[in-house]
Design a protein around this motif. Structure first.
Motif, PDB file in Angstrom:
ATOM      1  N   ARG A  28       0.824  -1.048  -0.013  1.00  0.00           N
ATOM      2  CA  ARG A  28       0.207   0.113  -0.140  1.00  0.00           C
ATOM      3  C   ARG A  28       0.920   1.339  -0.017  1.00  0.00           C
ATOM      4  N   VAL A  29       2.076   1.175   0.364  1.00  0.00           N
ATOM      5  CA  VAL A  29       2.905   2.372   0.305  1.00  0.00           C
ATOM      6  C   VAL A  29       4.071   2.399  -0.721  1.00  0.00           C
ATOM      7  N   HIS A  30       4.015   1.204  -1.600  1.00  0.00           N
ATOM      8  CA  HIS A  30       5.186   1.143  -2.361  1.00  0.00           C
ATOM      9  C   HIS A  30       4.592   1.856  -3.651  1.00  0.00           C
ATOM     10  N   PRO A  31       5.589   2.851  -4.076  1.00  0.00           N
ATOM     11  CA  PRO A  31       5.280   3.764  -5.416  1.00  0.00           C
ATOM     12  C   PRO A  31       4.744   2.927  -6.839  1.00  0.00           C
ATOM     13  N   ASP A  32       5.390   1.925  -6.991  1.00  0.00           N
ATOM     14  CA  ASP A  32       5.068   1.094  -8.056  1.00  0.00           C
ATOM     15  C   ASP A  32       3.874   0.115  -7.972  1.00  0.00           C
ATOM     16  N   LEU A  33       3.340  -0.098  -6.930  1.00  0.00           N
ATOM     17  CA  LEU A  33       2.261  -0.910  -6.724  1.00  0.00           C
ATOM     18  C   LEU A  33       1.041  -0.393  -5.980  1.00  0.00           C
ATOM     19  N   ALA A  34       1.002   0.611  -5.155  1.00  0.00           N
ATOM     20  CA  ALA A  34       0.008   1.278  -4.585  1.00  0.00           C
ATOM     21  C   ALA A  34      -1.126   1.811  -5.601  1.00  0.00           C
ATOM     22  N   PRO A  35      -0.500   2.067  -6.644  1.00  0.00           N
ATOM     23  CA  PRO A  35      -1.643   2.858  -7.603  1.00  0.00           C
ATOM     24  C   PRO A  35      -2.482   1.771  -8.313  1.00  0.00           C
ATOM     25  N   LEU A  36      -2.205   0.504  -8.375  1.00  0.00           N
ATOM     26  CA  LEU A  36      -2.851  -0.308  -8.891  1.00  0.00           C
ATOM     27  C   LEU A  36      -3.958  -1.063  -8.159  1.00  0.00           C
ATOM     28  N   PHE A  37      -3.759  -0.644  -6.666  1.00  0.00           N
ATOM     29  CA  PHE A  37      -4.712  -1.446  -5.660  1.00  0.00           C
ATOM     30  C   PHE A  37      -5.423  -0.594  -5.419  1.00  0.00           C
ATOM     31  N   PRO A  38      -6.889  -1.194  -4.883  1.00  0.00           N
ATOM     32  CA  PRO A  38      -7.990  -0.284  -4.360  1.00  0.00           C
ATOM     33  C   PRO A  38      -7.410   0.296  -2.842  1.00  0.00           C
ATOM     34  N   ASP A  39      -8.158   1.421  -2.463  1.00  0.00           N
ATOM     35  CA  ASP A  39      -7.668   2.013  -1.043  1.00  0.00           C
ATOM     36  C   ASP A  39      -8.039   1.073  -0.093  1.00  0.00           C
ATOM     37  N   ASP A  40      -9.190   0.164  -0.059  1.00  0.00           N
ATOM     38  CA  ASP A  40      -9.631  -0.494   1.012  1.00  0.00           C
ATOM     39  C   ASP A  40      -9.265  -2.045   0.490  1.00  0.00           C
ATOM     40  N   LEU A  41      -8.255  -2.522   1.308  1.00  0.00           N
ATOM     41  CA  LEU A  41      -7.459  -4.043   0.843  1.00  0.00           C
ATOM     42  C   LEU A  41      -8.188  -4.987   1.587  1.00  0.00           C
ATOM     43  N   THR A  42      -9.048  -4.791   2.251  1.00  0.00           N
ATOM     44  CA  THR A  42      -9.819  -5.952   3.208  1.00  0.00           C
ATOM     45  C   THR A  42     -10.315  -7.230   2.216  1.00  0.00           C
ATOM     46  N   GLU A  43     -10.880  -6.859   1.099  1.00  0.00           N
ATOM     47  CA  GLU A  43     -11.318  -7.995   0.279  1.00  0.00           C
ATOM     48  C   GLU A  43      -9.954  -8.574  -0.500  1.00  0.00           C
ATOM     49  N   THR A  44      -9.022  -7.842  -0.677  1.00  0.00           N
ATOM     50  CA  THR A  44      -7.811  -8.262  -1.561  1.00  0.00           C
ATOM     51  C   THR A  44      -6.947  -9.225  -0.545  1.00  0.00           C
ATOM     52  N   MET A  45      -6.836  -8.667   0.715  1.00  0.00           N
ATOM     53  CA  MET A  45      -6.273  -9.479   1.812  1.00  0.00           C
ATOM     54  C   MET A  45      -6.834 -10.772   1.858  1.00  0.00           C
ATOM     55  N   ARG A  46      -8.311 -10.806   1.972  1.00  0.00           N
ATOM     56  CA  ARG A  46      -9.150 -11.935   2.138  1.00  0.00           C
ATOM     57  C   ARG A  46      -8.738 -13.138   1.156  1.00  0.00           C
ATOM     58  N   LYS A  47      -9.053 -12.541  -0.145  1.00  0.00           N
ATOM     59  CA  LYS A  47      -8.812 -13.567  -1.059  1.00  0.00           C
ATOM     60  C   LYS A  47      -7.302 -14.009  -1.334  1.00  0.00           C
ATOM     61  N   GLN A  48      -6.121 -13.173  -0.951  1.00  0.00           N
ATOM     62  CA  GLN A  48      -4.776 -13.594  -0.988  1.00  0.00           C
ATOM     63  C   GLN A  48      -4.614 -14.462   0.299  1.00  0.00           C
ATOM     64  N   THR A  49      -5.228 -14.479   1.059  1.00  0.00           N
ATOM     65  CA  THR A  49      -4.956 -15.476   2.253  1.00  0.00           C
ATOM     66  C   THR A  49      -5.577 -16.705   1.959  1.00  0.00           C
ATOM     67  N   GLN A  50      -6.790 -16.607   1.214  1.00  0.00           N
ATOM     68  CA  GLN A  50      -7.122 -18.013   0.547  1.00  0.00           C
ATOM     69  C   GLN A  50      -6.557 -18.581  -0.283  1.00  0.00           C
ATOM     70  N   PHE A  51      -5.934 -17.786  -1.305  1.00  0.00           N
ATOM     71  CA  PHE A  51      -5.081 -18.268  -2.365  1.00  0.00           C
ATOM     72  C   PHE A  51      -3.814 -18.867  -1.858  1.00  0.00           C
ATOM     73  N   LEU A  52      -3.035 -18.080  -0.920  1.00  0.00           N
ATOM     74  CA  LEU A  52      -1.826 -18.493  -0.441  1.00  0.00           C
ATOM     75  C   LEU A  52      -1.931 -19.970   0.299  1.00  0.00           C
ATOM     76  N   THR A  53      -2.881 -20.041   1.097  1.00  0.00           N
ATOM     77  CA  THR A  53      -3.355 -21.292   1.659  1.00  0.00           C
ATOM     78  C   THR A  53      -3.178 -22.380   0.892  1.00  0.00           C
ATOM     79  N   GLN A  54      -3.971 -22.284  -0.236  1.00  0.00           N
ATOM     80  CA  GLN A  54      -4.004 -23.253  -1.311  1.00  0.00           C
ATOM     81  C   GLN A  54      -2.870 -23.322  -2.118  1.00  0.00           C
TER      82      GLN A  54
END
Ligand code: HEM
Length: 128
Positions: A28-54
């Motif tokens: 969220r603070v990386h200049p090359d990444l932040a612009p691509l992501f939504p302000d609210d990362l709740t859902e992004t984090m939920r999906k990534q937790t599911q994905f990485l588990t698998q």
């Protein structure tokens, strides 16, 4: 313990959750990444937790809810060059330092993330 999955070896769901949390606090603070992501990362984090588990051999939480990951296809709407891939890997490398104690597992995970991140590249790096 060759029957153990990477998911189990690194400490299971608690460790994956901590990894995802510290990873996105960097994204969220990386200049090359932040612009691509939504302000609210709740859902992004939920999906990534599911994905990485698998991804690490734990329960198939991501596919159960979202179907086949098709990661490259799901990333096509974002401009990803070597620059963003390196930025992603830099955030993940630091996140692994934060939560993975075992250096051998850290290396093995980073190796797999590196392959996947390079697979996401969908455009050449723009020179400025
Ligand atoms: C989703 C960027 C690499 C796994 C996303 C999203 C962005 C993104 C912008 C959408 C976030 C949202 O709107 O909620 C990138 C960039 C990468 C990269 C710039 C650089 C190479 C990876 C890698 C993995 C990964 C290496 C897996 C190891 C995911 C997953 C999602 C996602 C699971 C959620 C997909 C869904 O919507 O169901 N990524 N990503 N990404 N990314 Fe990446």
């Amino acid at each position: 313990r060759e029957m153990q999955s990477p998911f189990e070896a690194i400490g299971g769901g608690k460790v994956v959750e901590r990894l995802v949390k510290t990873f996105y606090s960097r994204v969220r603070v990386h200049p090359d990444l932040a612009p691509l992501f939504p302000d609210d990362l709740t859902e992004t984090m939920r999906k990534q937790t599911q994905f990485l588990t698998q991804f690490l051999g734990g329960p198939s939480l991501y596919s159960h809810e979202h179907g086949h990951p098709r990661l490259r296809a799901r990333h096509l709407r974002f401009p990803i060059s070597q620059i963003q891939a390196n930025a992603w890997l830099d955030c993940m490398s630091k996140a692994l330092d934060d939560v993975i104690i075992d250096s051998e597992w850290r290396e093995r995970l980073l190796e797999r993330f590196t392959l996947t991140a390079h697979h996401m590249i969908n455009q050449p790096a723009l020179k400025d």
